[in-house]
Design an enzyme around this catalytic site. Structure first.
Site, PDB file in Angstrom:
ATOM      1  N   HIS A   1       0.707  -1.136  -0.021  1.00 54.98           N
ATOM      2  CA  HIS A   1      -0.012  -0.086  -0.134  1.00 54.98           C
ATOM      3  C   HIS A   1       0.742   1.397  -0.013  1.00 54.98           C
ATOM      4  O   HIS A   1       0.175   2.350  -0.154  1.00 54.98           O
ATOM      5  CB  HIS A   1      -0.939  -0.177   1.180  1.00 54.98           C
ATOM      6  CG  HIS A   1      -2.114   0.567   0.892  1.00 54.98           C
ATOM      7  ND1 HIS A   1      -2.565   1.721   0.106  1.00 54.98           N
ATOM      8  CD2 HIS A   1      -3.510   0.488   1.397  1.00 54.98           C
ATOM      9  CE1 HIS A   1      -3.720   2.039   0.019  1.00 54.98           C
ATOM     10  NE2 HIS A   1      -4.268   1.308   0.828  1.00 54.98           N
TER      11      HIS A   1
ATOM     12  N   TYR B   1     -13.189   5.141  10.675  1.00 60.38           N
ATOM     13  CA  TYR B   1     -12.316   5.688   9.655  1.00 60.38           C
ATOM     14  C   TYR B   1     -13.007   5.240   8.322  1.00 60.38           C
ATOM     15  O   TYR B   1     -13.196   4.093   8.242  1.00 60.38           O
ATOM     16  CB  TYR B   1     -10.766   5.266   9.831  1.00 60.38           C
ATOM     17  CG  TYR B   1      -9.934   5.550   8.583  1.00 60.38           C
ATOM     18  CD1 TYR B   1      -8.829   6.591   8.970  1.00 60.38           C
ATOM     19  CD2 TYR B   1      -9.865   5.052   7.120  1.00 60.38           C
ATOM     20  CE1 TYR B   1      -7.827   6.975   8.111  1.00 60.38           C
ATOM     21  CE2 TYR B   1      -8.778   5.608   6.295  1.00 60.38           C
ATOM     22  CZ  TYR B   1      -7.974   6.333   6.515  1.00 60.38           C
ATOM     23  OH  TYR B   1      -6.905   6.727   5.789  1.00 60.38           O
TER      24      TYR B   1
ATOM     25  N   THR C   1      -5.162  10.291  -0.170  1.00 65.20           N
ATOM     26  CA  THR C   1      -6.505   9.894   0.704  1.00 65.20           C
ATOM     27  C   THR C   1      -6.710  10.956   1.818  1.00 65.20           C
ATOM     28  O   THR C   1      -5.838  11.633   2.278  1.00 65.20           O
ATOM     29  CB  THR C   1      -6.561   8.649   1.003  1.00 65.20           C
ATOM     30  OG1 THR C   1      -5.546   8.347   2.060  1.00 65.20           O
ATOM     31  CG2 THR C   1      -6.379   7.336   0.205  1.00 65.20           C
TER      32      THR C   1
ATOM     33  N   SER D   1     -11.990   5.677   4.117  1.00 64.13           N
ATOM     34  CA  SER D   1     -10.985   6.167   3.130  1.00 64.13           C
ATOM     35  C   SER D   1     -11.447   6.983   2.181  1.00 64.13           C
ATOM     36  O   SER D   1     -12.784   6.465   1.432  1.00 64.13           O
ATOM     37  CB  SER D   1     -10.169   5.113   2.840  1.00 64.13           C
ATOM     38  OG  SER D   1      -9.626   5.323   1.684  1.00 64.13           O
TER      39      SER D   1
END
Length: 608
Positions: free
Chosen positions: A322, A436, A449, A438
């Protein structure tokens, strides 16, 4: 360019996100710290950030800090960072054979790479009004407008070009473990593919000397050769090392290099991508998720920018590292590969592999291991097994409605899904916790992001009404509470997508203070700040014709990782958890919450 939000806006948004998580006294303390920060050291840091941003117009203010956040993280990338997205099956069942699908997808991936490198890949554009802008006429006209002003022409018809600066890292790239901070490595000159099967490593060239792709029948022949190789699995499979703590792996890698494995590792690192061929079929969607998210550890190399995983029955998925990029780049690649490999497949079930000498073309990599490396692999395998053993994956499909019905009722489908996650958590744990979601900021140069904070005073009030106070509210009142949540969530989403969230801004100010060796401002030492960034419910959504489902691990030990998709007439949720939480029960509560919200929107009275 990605805007740096105003400090007062970020503080206001931060306090709005804290409000549902704190009692009155805690909130007062946090508010005091926030306002002191805004007037004092925060203001100085903000002014420095803006000045720095003005001097670096070629990039965005988040780029450096965000790469550092990923590359300095020392915990394993497996489950903590690498997500997966699995492909839908090929609509033509006979094409879902492992060899045929592996050949077709590999060919399509190389076509994508060549198209991208030649500068012919169609720009990624977000069309707010596709009838006007997603047309041949618009494409023809905009092609002749100089690039310095073409974006303006696109904006005029509500088309937003998206940043594609991450795409070059898709191919021939890997993350290399180093002490304290990893490195990203790309070698665009490399012409070979890395194939993993049964824990063994194979490489062969897929591009010839003139830069052309090998004939699909030759790629098919080489993959067939690998699939029929009867070599036993290695006693010490190297792949496990990529699931280790990054410092541990960095030391072991140095040992590997010192032990005469530099050439073999170079082949792994520079390969176009990693193709993992698994020797078993997929039993069900939960098995699919486990296979694509972590697999067996021996037949994976988690450091590669992405791995294409194909099982015995032709089920395919992607697991990606990532740090180099976000879901948007990988999703575009996935969409193109799916479309190309299903609509214009390079080979068919009738195709014969080329009669080439694969035993010469395919090189099996051998690694020289000393006792320290063998011990390191054994320990990595034990850690891997224990971690994976503790991970639960569960999923549901809510079949009583989806996007279509919600749009008719004029509520945001994403807001309803997020409200259900809040309601479910309250029902199960009697708490509202840090959440959270994204959101891509790819509409900006080098955007990454931003965080949407779905837990709000509105979702808390609405959840409490549904879970604890049904007798006190009429159906109409409940409808209004849902509407209120939808409106507020829509505002948060819009702000985040426009670079007007608060998380990245406050993160960058903290990063600036730390990098200058300043004492950490009291604002960041507040327990409430730590709690807000301990994201118990971490969520991410994607909908694509190519993707069957996606998922990722929880980001904290007592958290849930929620991958979800809101389709036209159903809603799917894929939830990961560790023993501290019960994913199965949480999903049952999500299902109940969705049922209640849909019934209320339809005007039905609901029972507790």
């Amino acid at each position: 360019r990605l805007p740096v939000p105003k400090l007062e806006d970020s503080i206001k948004r931060y306090l709005n996100a804290q409000k549902p998580l704190l009692n009155d006294e805690q909130f007062r303390k946090t508010e005091e710290l926030a306002h002191a920060f805004e007037k004092g050291i925060g203001r100085e840091l903000h002014e420095q950030l803006v000045a720095q941003d003005n001097q670096n117009k070629h990039t965005s203010y988040i780029t450096g800090p965000w790469f550092d956040m990923y590359l300095k993280a020392r915990e394993p990338i497996l489950l903590n960072f690498n997500p997966f997205m699995s492909f839908n099956p090929d609509p033509k069942p006979e094409y879902n054979d492992q060899l045929i699908r592996a050949t077709n997808m590999t060919v399509s991936a190389i076509r994508f790479m060549k198209t991208f490198r030649a500068g012919y890949l169609e720009p990624e554009v977000f069309h707010l009004n596709p009838e006007k802008s997603d047309t041949e006429l618009f494409k023809k006209i905009i092609r002749f407008v100089p690039s310095s002003i073409s974006w303006f022409g696109a904006y005029m018809v509500n088309a937003y070009p998206l940043d594609m600066s991450q795409y070059f890292r898709l191919f021939n790239s890997t993350r290399i473990p180093k002490l304290n901070k990893d490195e990203l490595y790309t070698d665009e000159k490399a012409k070979h593919l890395l194939v993993l099967r049964n824990g063994n490593f194979y490489v062969f060239d897929v591009i010839d000397r003139d830069g052309n792709m090998l004939k699909p029948s030759e790629i098919q022949a080489h993959l067939k050769y690998i699939l029929s190789d009867n070599s036993p699995a290695p006693a010490f499979p190297l792949g496990y090392l990529t699931s280790e703590n990054r410092d541990t792996w960095a030391s072991l890698r140095k040992n590997l290099l010192d032990n005469g494995n530099a050439e073999a590792l170079q082949k792994v690192d520079s390969a176009m991508f990693c193709l993992s061929l698994d020797d078993f079929p997929i039993k069900d969607l939960v098995h699919l998720s486990h296979t694509m998210l972590h697999g067996d550890g021996a037949n994976r190399w988690y450091d590669k920018s992405f791995s294409l995983i194909i099982t015995k029955d032709g089920t395919a998925g992607i697991n990606f590292e990532h740090s180099w990029g976000d879901g948007v780049a990988v999703l575009r690649f996935q969409n193109e590969v799916f479309k190309d490999s299903t609509t214009t497949p390079a080979i068919s079930p009738q195709s014969q592999p080329a009669s080439v000498d694969s035993s010469r073309a395919v090189q099996k990599l051998d690694f020289k291991l000393n006792d320290a490396l063998k011990a390191g692999i054994t320990k990595a395998k034990q850690t891997f097994d224990a971690t994976v053993e503790s991970l639960s994956l569960n999923m549901i499909q809510f079949q009583e409605g989806g996007k279509e019905l919600l749009k008719q009722k004029k509520v945001s489908p994403d807001a309803v899904a997020q409200l259900a996650f809040q309601m479910a958590f309250l029902r199960l744990y009697d708490q509202t916790v840090a959440t959270y979601e994204s959101c891509s900021t790819a509409a900006f140069k080098h955007g990454r992001t931003e965080t949407i904070r779905p837990a709000s005073v509105h979702t808390k009030k609405c959840s409490e009404a549904f879970v604890k106070g049904l007798s006190k509210h009429s159906t109409e009142e409940l409808q209004n509470l849902v509407m209120e949540c939808s409106k507020y969530h829509g505002r948060l989403t819009k702000e985040a997508a426009m670079g007007q969230g608060f998380d990245r801004h406050l993160f960058s100010l903290r990063y600036l203070a730390v990098s200058q060796g300043l004492p950490l401002p009291h604002f960041y030492q507040d327990q409430a700040y730590a709690r807000l960034n301990h994201n118990i419910i971490s969520t991410s959504t994607l909908v694509s014709p190519a993707v069957q489902l996606g998922g990722f691990g929880p980001v904290v030990a007592d958290g849930f990782g929620v991958g979800y998709q809101v389709q036209d007439d159903w809603i799917g949720c894929n939830v990961s958890s560790y023993p501290a939480r019960n994913g199965k029960e949480y999903l049952q509560c999500i299902h109940k919450s969705l049922e209640d919200i849909f019934n209320v929107l339809k005007g039905k009275k609901i029972g507790s």
